[in-house]
Design an enzyme around this catalytic site. Structure first.
Site, mmCIF file in Angstrom:
data_model
loop_
_atom_site.group_PDB
_atom_site.id
_atom_site.type_symbol
_atom_site.label_atom_id
_atom_site.label_comp_id
_atom_site.label_asym_id
_atom_site.label_seq_id
_atom_site.Cartn_x
_atom_site.Cartn_y
_atom_site.Cartn_z
ATOM 1 N N GLU A 114 0.856 -1.195 0.000
ATOM 2 C CA GLU A 114 0.000 0.000 0.000
ATOM 3 C C GLU A 114 0.882 1.231 0.000
ATOM 4 O OE1 GLU A 114 -2.377 -0.268 3.580
ATOM 5 O OE2 GLU A 114 -2.873 -2.351 3.131
ATOM 6 N N LYS A 116 2.276 4.549 1.475
ATOM 7 C CA LYS A 116 2.383 5.041 2.846
ATOM 8 C C LYS A 116 2.051 6.533 2.819
ATOM 9 C CE LYS A 116 5.333 4.780 6.881
ATOM 10 N NZ LYS A 116 5.442 6.194 7.252
ATOM 11 N N ASP A 118 1.486 10.180 3.936
ATOM 12 C CA ASP A 118 2.186 11.000 4.926
ATOM 13 C C ASP A 118 1.189 11.894 5.649
ATOM 14 O OD1 ASP A 118 4.225 11.952 6.390
ATOM 15 O OD2 ASP A 118 5.170 13.115 4.796
ATOM 16 N N ARG A 137 -3.177 8.439 17.493
ATOM 17 C CA ARG A 137 -2.338 7.306 17.843
ATOM 18 C C ARG A 137 -1.654 7.519 19.197
ATOM 19 N NH1 ARG A 137 2.978 5.885 17.470
ATOM 20 N NH2 ARG A 137 3.324 3.657 17.256
ATOM 21 N N GLU A 171 -5.231 6.768 7.800
ATOM 22 C CA GLU A 171 -4.352 7.931 7.812
ATOM 23 C C GLU A 171 -5.144 9.167 7.396
ATOM 24 O OE1 GLU A 171 -1.504 7.142 8.933
ATOM 25 O OE2 GLU A 171 -0.065 8.699 8.363
ATOM 26 N N TYR A 224 -7.389 -0.539 7.822
ATOM 27 C CA TYR A 224 -7.412 -1.556 8.879
ATOM 28 C C TYR A 224 -8.814 -1.629 9.463
ATOM 29 C CZ TYR A 224 -6.058 -3.397 13.562
ATOM 30 O OH TYR A 224 -5.922 -4.101 14.713
ATOM 31 N N LYS A 286 2.716 -5.541 3.791
ATOM 32 C CA LYS A 286 2.101 -6.351 4.847
ATOM 33 C C LYS A 286 1.919 -7.788 4.367
ATOM 34 C CE LYS A 286 -0.546 -2.271 6.163
ATOM 35 N NZ LYS A 286 -1.819 -1.554 6.163
ATOM 36 N N LYS A 310 10.959 3.220 2.844
ATOM 37 C CA LYS A 310 10.966 4.686 2.871
ATOM 38 C C LYS A 310 11.661 5.229 1.637
ATOM 39 C CE LYS A 310 10.270 6.614 7.067
ATOM 40 N NZ LYS A 310 9.494 7.777 7.383
ATOM 41 N N CYS A 404 30.514 40.487 14.289
ATOM 42 C CA CYS A 404 29.134 40.064 14.492
ATOM 43 C C CYS A 404 28.191 40.867 13.595
ATOM 44 C CB CYS A 404 28.747 40.264 15.961
ATOM 45 S SG CYS A 404 26.989 40.013 16.259
ATOM 46 N N CYS A 407 25.984 43.175 16.365
ATOM 47 C CA CYS A 407 26.583 44.206 17.229
ATOM 48 C C CYS A 407 27.959 44.637 16.746
ATOM 49 C CB CYS A 407 26.658 43.715 18.670
ATOM 50 S SG CYS A 407 27.897 42.431 18.896
ATOM 51 N N CYS A 422 30.066 35.223 18.750
ATOM 52 C CA CYS A 422 30.073 36.611 19.187
ATOM 53 C C CYS A 422 30.083 36.539 20.708
ATOM 54 C CB CYS A 422 28.825 37.339 18.699
ATOM 55 S SG CYS A 422 28.571 38.907 19.535
ATOM 56 N N CYS A 427 25.280 41.906 23.139
ATOM 57 C CA CYS A 427 24.826 41.796 21.750
ATOM 58 C C CYS A 427 23.306 41.627 21.713
ATOM 59 C CB CYS A 427 25.501 40.610 21.073
ATOM 60 S SG CYS A 427 24.852 40.255 19.435
HETATM 61 S S1 IVH Z 1 -0.230 0.112 8.661
HETATM 62 C C1 IVH Z 1 1.337 -2.201 12.127
HETATM 63 N N1 IVH Z 1 -0.712 1.252 6.338
HETATM 64 O O1 IVH Z 1 2.673 4.854 8.823
HETATM 65 C C2 IVH Z 1 0.602 -1.460 11.095
HETATM 66 N N2 IVH Z 1 0.299 2.544 8.048
HETATM 67 O O2 IVH Z 1 4.836 3.547 11.169
HETATM 68 C C3 IVH Z 1 0.925 -0.019 11.079
HETATM 69 N N3 IVH Z 1 0.751 4.866 7.436
HETATM 70 O O3 IVH Z 1 1.567 4.915 12.142
HETATM 71 C C4 IVH Z 1 0.094 0.815 10.219
HETATM 72 N N4 IVH Z 1 -0.046 4.743 5.391
HETATM 73 O O4 IVH Z 1 0.474 6.476 10.480
HETATM 74 C C5 IVH Z 1 -0.210 1.404 7.575
HETATM 75 N N5 IVH Z 1 -1.187 2.149 4.263
HETATM 76 C C6 IVH Z 1 -0.714 2.294 5.490
HETATM 77 C C7 IVH Z 1 -0.196 3.536 5.948
HETATM 78 C C8 IVH Z 1 0.320 3.596 7.241
HETATM 79 C C9 IVH Z 1 0.508 5.533 6.302
HETATM 80 C C10 IVH Z 1 1.407 5.422 8.648
HETATM 81 C C11 IVH Z 1 0.680 5.197 9.930
HETATM 82 C C12 IVH Z 1 1.607 4.429 10.828
HETATM 83 C C13 IVH Z 1 2.939 4.669 10.186
HETATM 84 C C14 IVH Z 1 3.823 3.432 10.288
#
Ligand code: IVH
Length: 665
Positions: A114, A116, A118, A137, A171, A224, A286, A310, A404, A407, A422, A427
């Site tokens: 999936e 991630k 932000d 959280r 999220e 989830y 996952k 990441k 500086c 001053c 400085c 100052c």
């Molecule tokens: S799963 C154990 N799925 O990323 C499962 N997290 O450190 C943890 N996040 O706190 C979450 N997109 O804020 C999951 N598709 C996604 C996500 C996601 C963003 C964030 C979430 C979590 C952090 C993981």
């Protein structure tokens, strides 16, 4: 009850909910805004006439009238775990090997991948199909209740068809276009702009007034669902089920049957992340089947069945227009790159840190160069390197300042340090920086005395030292007539200055801004030594006996207390009533309450500092100079001018013996 009205209301709700779902979850608009509003107004009118028919999940009920006063702590029954990070293909393969060895014997292992998002994760509880509670959280175990704020997010259903109880997690985020618009509005209103969409989502969720939240375009992707009533077998099924219930899920997820596919997915999105209308900072991987997830379990705070990939920090190339040199509160001079504004990771960057003069020389950074800048997470962007191919032929190396910028006093380079300093105590830039730190949230927490006001008060001559803050009331009339200040705002500042006197010792110690004494170190020192005098009288060896305190901290402290001005300042602050003793006074008796003392001469049994401590510990007030208001002068051997002055003022003079008598009465 009128049956036809009941039915009409239900029809309107159903219609509006469906349109909401189409618009906010599926991004399809079926009717014009005008038509939507007409339907909503019709419902509002009917509900007004028949308030007994209002239900909490009616589309009119997204914004309640109640302000959220405080955010109650909510315990997560199932902890909200965090993910381990991977940064390379190798690390992804290593994750796959760990999963395989953990699931020894299983042939088929599938991964759901999936995006991630932000943003900020949230947990939302439904009971019998109705949204009843939502929380942040927090630390994973306990979060803060944000139910009223979550209810304003239109892509989150207030109720679902299936009357079950379950928890949904996802999220919360703000789309890039909405984030930009919000920042433009804030800028126009003179408000502080948010650094990135994540900060703006977090800031919005923390607003006290749900009406304000409703004006901000927050959104959610859920990933989830947890329920004892459901028999879901996999992440894949969960996502489909969430979608079926009416929740918004990110459509870009995929089911991968091996790690190569996972790697390809990560590569694809690292390249294409900018094509999305919202920010992602990686990919979440996952293990698909829940039975396998359960077998793998988790270590500490992270599951073994999931990880995140990441993305690398985003980089951009822009022109460095100018290098400016800033004076920090310690006097350290830091170079800052003033850049041609450029968009990077969702925000406009116009400045970046250059760390110090050495770094400039090492990277040969020059004005008018084109530089590569990088931003990782929410840290301040930095200059990575110069693009030498684009350097102008007439370019010259940067001049490192010798005086500086504020001053104009000569700068010095301390032994073993890269920074220029400085060292002028007077100052103005340093004074301002110190005062800003002193008044800040984590230190004395003087609300209303922020950066702009401190700068102004220093420029006007009202403030020079910390002690001046506690004398500000002498300028009351002048301050109240300053342009842009109402009497009320000045009164509020006075009130918070007064309140700051009850900040505990460790915060006061932190506020002093002693080098290397951060909030954590200050707390340790306060716990170990209990009073400022004990710290002052300790040698560096004794200070280093405290856990995790090393020579740089101890030397800095010894140096600090070796300076007369600093000790004088502390005496002044003690006189103003700030806490320089940890916790409440230890002494069982409070015999000296309401009495003020000055100490002079040399005492035989105790030191002067110990006498001060005893005075404070017994509820008395310690003062460094005599006035008519002083109750007692404690005079030891060889008392000098103070003794004469006390006689003149008619202040009662007591011996050490008499003092002991008062203490032990
Ligand atoms: S799963 C154990 N799925 O990323 C499962 N997290 O450190 C943890 N996040 O706190 C979450 N997109 O804020 C999951 N598709 C996604 C996500 C996601 C963003 C964030 C979430 C979590 C952090 C993981």
């Amino acid at each position: 009850m009128n049956n036809s009205i009941f039915e009409k209301i239900n029809q309107l709700r159903e219609k509006l909910n469906k349109l909401n779902y189409k618009y906010y979850v599926l991004a399809e608009s079926e009717v014009s805004d005008f038509e939507f509003d007409s339907l909503l107004n019709e419902l509002i009118k009917l509900e007004k006439e028949h308030p007994e028919l209002i239900t909490p999940d009616s589309p009119t009920q997204r914004v309640g009238s109640d302000l959220t006063k405080i955010f109650n702590p909510i315990e997560h029954k199932v902890p909200m775990l965090s993910l381990t990070n991977t940064y390379s293909e190798e690390e992804l393969r290593a994750f796959d090997s760990r999963v395989r060895s953990g699931l020894e014997g299983e042939e088929r292992i599938e991964y759901v991948v999936e995006l991630k998002i932000d943003g900020v994760s949230a947990s939302i509880h439904y009971q019998n199909g109705f949204l009843i509670q939502a929380a942040t959280r927090g630390d994973g175990k306990v979060g803060e209740e944000i139910t009223n704020n979550i209810r304003t997010i239109k892509s989150i259903p207030l109720s679902v068809k299936e009357k079950r109880s379950f928890e949904v997690r996802g999220e919360i985020f703000m789309a890039l276009a909405d984030f930009k618009k919000l920042n433009e509005e804030r800028k126009a209103n003179g408000e502080k702009i948010f650094a990135n969409p994540r900060n703006s989502s977090a800031g919005t969720l923390k607003l006290q007034n749900p009406k304000e939240v409703a004006k901000r375009p927050l959104d959610i992707y859920t990933y989830y669902i947890l329920s004892h009533e459901l028999r879901l077998r996999s992440q894949n099924e969960s996502l489909n089920y969430l979608s079926k219930l009416g929740f918004k899920i990110n459509p870009n997820y995929e089911l991968c049957s091996n790690i190569e596919d996972v790697i390809n997915y990560c590569r694809k999105w690292e390249i294409n992340r900018d094509s999305l209308p919202y920010e992602i900072d990686g990919v979440v991987i996952k293990v698909n089947i829940f039975a396998q997830q359960n077998r793998l379990g988790s270590i500490a705070k992270s599951p073994r069945w999931a990880t995140s990939f990441k993305f690398k920090a985003k980089q951009a190339i822009t022109k460095l227009n100018k290098v400016t040199w800033q004076v920090g509160r310690t006097g350290a001079i830091t170079p800052v790159a003033e850049l041609e504004p450029i968009e990077l990771a969702g925000s406009i960057i116009s400045r970046a840190t250059l760390h110090n003069a050495d770094e400039i020389e090492r990277k040969d950074i020059r004005e008018n160069d084109f530089v590569k800048i990088e931003k990782g997470g929410d840290v301040i962007p930095k200059v990575v390197e110069v693009d030498l191919l684009q350097r102008q032929p007439n370019s010259v190396a940067l001049n490192i300042p010798t005086i500086c910028p504020d001053c104009k006093s000569q700068l010095v380079r301390l032994e073993n340090e890269v920074a220029l300093y400085c060292v002028n105590e007077e100052c103005p830039a340093q004074i301002k920086g110190k005062l800003i730190h002193f008044a800040s949230r984590g230190a004395m927490d003087i609300e209303g005395l922020g950066e702009a006001i401190i700068n102004l008060f220093v420029d006007k001559g009202y403030l020079k030292s910390f002690a001046d803050i506690y004398n500000l009331s002498k300028y009351e009339d002048e301050l109240k007539s300053l342009e842009g200040f109402g009497a009320k705002s000045i009164d509020n500042i006075f009130a918070s200055i007064e309140k700051s006197k009850s900040q505990p010792f460790h915060k006061v110690l932190f506020a002093l801004g002693i080098r290397y004494v951060g909030a954590g170190v200050a707390r340790k020192l306060a716990n170990a030594f209990e009073t400022i005098y004990n710290i002052k009288n300790a040698t560096s060896e004794i200070i280093e006996e405290v856990d995790e305190i090393g020579p740089s901290i101890s030397n800095s402290l010894v140096q600090y207390f070796s300076r007369n001005e600093n000790n004088k300042l502390i005496e002044q602050l003690i006189e103003k009533g700030l806490n320089f003793v940890a916790e409440l006074p230890k002494s069982n008796n409070q015999n000296l309450i309401g009495l003020s003392f000055v100490v002079t001469g040399s005492l035989s049994e105790i030191t002067r500092d110990e006498a001060k401590e005893k005075i404070i510990a017994s509820g008395g007030k310690f003062m460094s100079s005599l006035s008519k208001k002083t109750d007692y002068l404690l005079a030891g051997e060889n008392a000098g001018s103070k003794l004469e002055k006390a006689k003149e003022l008619g202040v009662k003079i007591i011996s050490e013996e008499e003092f002991n008598g008062m203490l032990n009465k």
